[in-house]
Design an enzyme around this catalytic site. Sequence first.
Site, PDB file in Angstrom:
ATOM      1  N   LEU A   1       0.841  -1.191   0.000  1.00  0.00           N
ATOM      2  CA  LEU A   1       0.000   0.000   0.000  1.00  0.00           C
ATOM      3  C   LEU A   1       0.881   1.247   0.000  1.00  0.00           C
ATOM      4  CD1 LEU A   1      -2.708  -1.188   2.558  1.00  0.00           C
ATOM      5  CD2 LEU A   1      -2.903  -1.071   0.068  1.00  0.00           C
ATOM      6  N   GLU A   2       0.898   1.952  -1.115  1.00  0.00           N
ATOM      7  CA  GLU A   2       1.785   3.098  -1.282  1.00  0.00           C
ATOM      8  C   GLU A   2       1.077   4.433  -1.054  1.00  0.00           C
ATOM      9  OE1 GLU A   2       3.892   2.761  -4.961  1.00  0.00           O
ATOM     10  OE2 GLU A   2       4.409   0.658  -4.631  1.00  0.00           O
ATOM     11  N   ASN A   3      -0.180   4.368  -0.636  1.00  0.00           N
ATOM     12  CA  ASN A   3      -0.944   5.592  -0.427  1.00  0.00           C
ATOM     13  C   ASN A   3      -1.454   5.711   1.006  1.00  0.00           C
ATOM     14  OD1 ASN A   3      -0.919   6.555  -3.250  1.00  0.00           O
ATOM     15  ND2 ASN A   3      -2.059   4.675  -3.625  1.00  0.00           N
TER      16      ASN A   3
END
Length: 557
Positions: free
Chosen positions: A382-384
Amino acid sequence: MALAAAATAALAVGGIAVTGGSAQAADVNIAKNPGFESGLSSWTCSGESGTTVSSPVRSGSAALKATPTGSDHAKCSQTVTVQPNSDYTLSAWVQGSYVYLGASGTGTTDVSTWTPSATSWQELRTSFKTGANTTSVTIYTHGWYAQPAYHVDDVNLMGPGGSDPGDPGEQVPGTPGGLTVPSTTSDSVSLAWNTVSGATGYNVYRDGTKVQAVSGTSATVSGLSPSTSYQFQVSATNGAGESAKSGAVTGTTKPSGDTGGGTVPKHAVTGYWQNFNNGATIQKISDVQNQYDIIAVAFADATGTPGAVTFNLDSAGLGGYTVDQFKADIKAKQAAGKSVIISVGGEKGTVSVNDSASATNFANSVYAVMQEYGFDGVDIDLENGLNSTYMTQALRSLSQKAGSKLVITMAPQTIDMQSTSNEYFKTALNIKDILTVVNMQYYNSGSMLGCDSKVYSQGSVDFLTALACIQLEGGLAPGQVGLGTPASTRGAGSGYVDPSVVTNALDCLARGTNCGSFKPSKTYPGIRGAMTWSTNWDALNGNAWSNKVGPHVHALP
């Protein structure tokens, strides 16, 4: 309608000649790979607009799907050898709006025919006579600019086959050799054999009956009974015909309930597998290089329910890869001791777990996806944003459902692991007892602080070792730390390093050798290994990354 007018004009120029006449008894279909069972072999599609799909098909296991754009009408064609002064009938079955079928280079009047709308399979048919000196013609299909994708199957060019005294023509391929059974599960058998020169495809036989047609030199036959022996053979095919069947081998399935899944080895290589086509090599799970111990399928899809995910195999984008084959290939990898997991997130991932309800939804949905496809676990990419409290809750709930063999990996960005107060780092420490490995992304980050508070630029041994040191000194076990790097320069915006930089960094951390200017205060022989984005980019680059890094990881102390 302007489009219809343009289409009519095009046909007027082409000279439609639709006939209902039948070919002579001696005529044969001289179109090569007419049903697209061997992929796009013998066909060329403009602008890489064409692919093969398993649905919809009119017959066999494949059909052509071609997608026009605003500047390309998705023309797919092949050139066929013909005889002069001869009659030919061209036909094909099509679906879609504004689908064309035609022949050019006839030496007389080039022909084409079309349909403005075929909501189900519709036959197009036209005919022509070759000129006095014509020895080849080009047959083609195309759609229309900016219109939806169209489909084609069962192309027939009926007439006398051409010949060139100086060219013996395409020959029936030889019989495949080297047929083996690399692995089995309780309901599948994996097969592999040697490449045959001139072959465009292969047929797989089980107990004498054809069960599959594949383009590569491996296959997994699924839907079998547990504890049962089967005999398998393969043959090679091309436009000239089919070879004799190979010698038979026996494959015996495992007992019921034996999935063949293994435990992640002490030193492991992780690779992301792309469930989409972005210019890298399109792969099936069975194509993934054997050096990879963990295969992370990228990516799960968010649903309308907060925290919940699902998975949708991009069969069309992957050349007709079916869900059943995908599941069978996962089982085959597990039988070979590999782990296959589902990755959640990615650059464009929108999954959010930020309260108890979404944590429950996440755990339940991931477990359902694992059950449906046979995944061994989950990767958190999860990059957000990530909430450590609720992601911890979700992963612990998933662990209770899946049991002690659950594989959990993470792929945080470098900024996410700079401090133990960061949410990603906190999550990793919170689930340390059930966490498999954190494969931090040492790319797309620029310069960062190392554990000695000095600034290091990406692309060097120091960048890998000094940032890994933060995790090792921050509480993660050596076996929970992996080095994530791109497999090629096209695999990331920045941060690609030669595979030798990865192996030097592993040596520095595990043995205290091959370090740069930074050398850890102690060694970490248990360092887990390395990760790459992606197996597809690696394959496009000749597997240079896995061929170098894989054996090195597996030889660590």
